[in-house]
Design an enzyme around this catalytic site. Structure first.
Site: not given
Ligand code: 10G
Ligand code: SF4
Length: 324
Positions: A26, A88, A110, A138, A140, A240, A282
């Site tokens: 993302c 996060h 973010c 978590h 966040e 996510n 991610s």
């Molecule tokens: O899905 P989470 O929050 O565990 O994080 P990630 O690093 O797997 O994916 C990106 C999402 C964020 C940075 C949280 S907004």
């Molecule tokens: Fe931002 Fe988290 Fe959404 Fe990615 S998943 S756009 S880091 S809020």
């Protein structure tokens, strides 16, 4: 071992592979990784990163090779090295402590998480108590709770929590906010309970669940309708990505989280002729290609992209890192 004996001209069994779009990185993840890379270019190695910049081992290992050192707490960072805060988000006390130590710090939170942080402050300023929908522990959630004094927020993880929630007697009204990476469907149920029980509860301005989370869930739902099984590329600590597994299962498919091609459960694919594939926010696209190529070693793969949304979101880099 693959036991199905019906094979195509290649001698391998045919497999239709439905690849979800959007999937993978993302805009917030892209920005956070770029911040670490540009910080290393600007300051030289090592650059410290508080917490995994994003929850993906492949990404973290790659940045480590470039000169990043990952730690969990600020007191592990020496005084003379820069530190990046993960995507996060962090409690307010973290940048405050960095500042009081005179550290160079870069915030890779973010912007969509920062938006929730600002909403928490605004609701607190209005005297409202906040019901925060999210997952305990978590990073966040820890970061968002850390924007306001203790007692300002109550964590709501489930519909049962929402039913049992008792607001403090001295609250001047109620508001709710959410983590950005939750299940859209589960959150809607929790919100419905809060809104039924507290009709005046103030809802977030716009959605707190971010565009990337909801787009990836809609895309995996579309492939789960047609596939017998779905593989989700992502880490076990990636919220996510775990939600994508749940959405695929609820859509009627078997689903499994894998980190790399080496974890593809070939036996588990016995009897499957239509497989879905997606990646958490991610997980880099290179891992999607790695999985597709590994599947092609075992099956006669026919790839089909299933696109449910177009994404054009991009976030600016912090000042000073635009063109390091
Ligand atoms: O899905 P989470 O929050 O565990 O994080 P990630 O690093 O797997 O994916 C990106 C999402 C964020 C940075 C949280 S907004
Ligand atoms: Fe931002 Fe988290 Fe959404 Fe990615 S998943 S756009 S880091 S809020």
């Amino acid at each position: 071992m693959v036991t199905d004996t019906q094979t195509g001209p290649s001698g391998r069994r045919p497999l239709t592979l439905l690849i979800a779009a959007p999937r993978g990185f993302c805009a917030g993840v892209d920005r956070a990784i770029t911040i670490v890379e540009r910080a290393i270019a600007k300051y030289g190695a090592p650059v410290y990163v508080r917490h995994e910049i994003v929850h993906n081992k492949f990404v973290v290992d790659g940045l480590r090779e470039q000169g990043a050192i990952f730690v969990e707490e600020l007191d592990e960072v020496p005084d003379d090295r820069p530190v990046v805060f993960s995507a996060h988000g962090v409690p307010k006390v973290v940048p405050q402590n960095a500042e009081s130590r005179g550290l160079d710090f870069l915030d890779a939170t973010c912007p969509l998480v920062s938006k929730v942080h600002r909403q928490a402050e605004r609701q607190m300023d209005a005297g409202r108590h906040i019901a925060f929908i999210g997952h305990k522990g978590h990073p966040e959630v820890i970061g968002t709770f850390g924007q306001v004094p203790d007692g300002t927020m109550t964590l709501i993880e489930t519909v049962e929590d929402a039913e049992a929630f008792v607001p403090p007697a001295d609250a001047n009204g109620l508001a709710f906010l959410t983590q950005t990476t939750l299940s859209v469907d589960d959150t809607a149920q929790i919100m419905a309970v809060l809104q039924r029980r507290f009709p005046d509860i103030v809802a977030p301005k716009g959605e707190d669940i971010c565009y990337a989370t909801s787009n990836r869930q809609a895309a995996v739902k579309a492939i789960a309708e047609r596939a017998q099984a779905v593989l989700v590329i992502g880490a076990p600590n990636s919220s996510n990505s775990l939600r994508l597994v749940e959405v695929a299962e609820r859509g009627g498919a078997r689903a499994m989280l894998i980190q790399r091609a080496a974890e593809i459960p070939i036996d588990w694919l016995d009897g499957i002729d239509t497989l879905g594939l997606t990646a958490g926010a991610s997980a880099p696209e290179v891992l999607v290609r790695e999985v597709v190529n590994a599947l092609a070693q075992h099956f006669d793969v026919r790839e089909e992209q299933v696109k449910t949304a177009e994404e054009t979101v991009a976030f600016k880099l912090p000042r000073g890192l635009e063109a390091a």
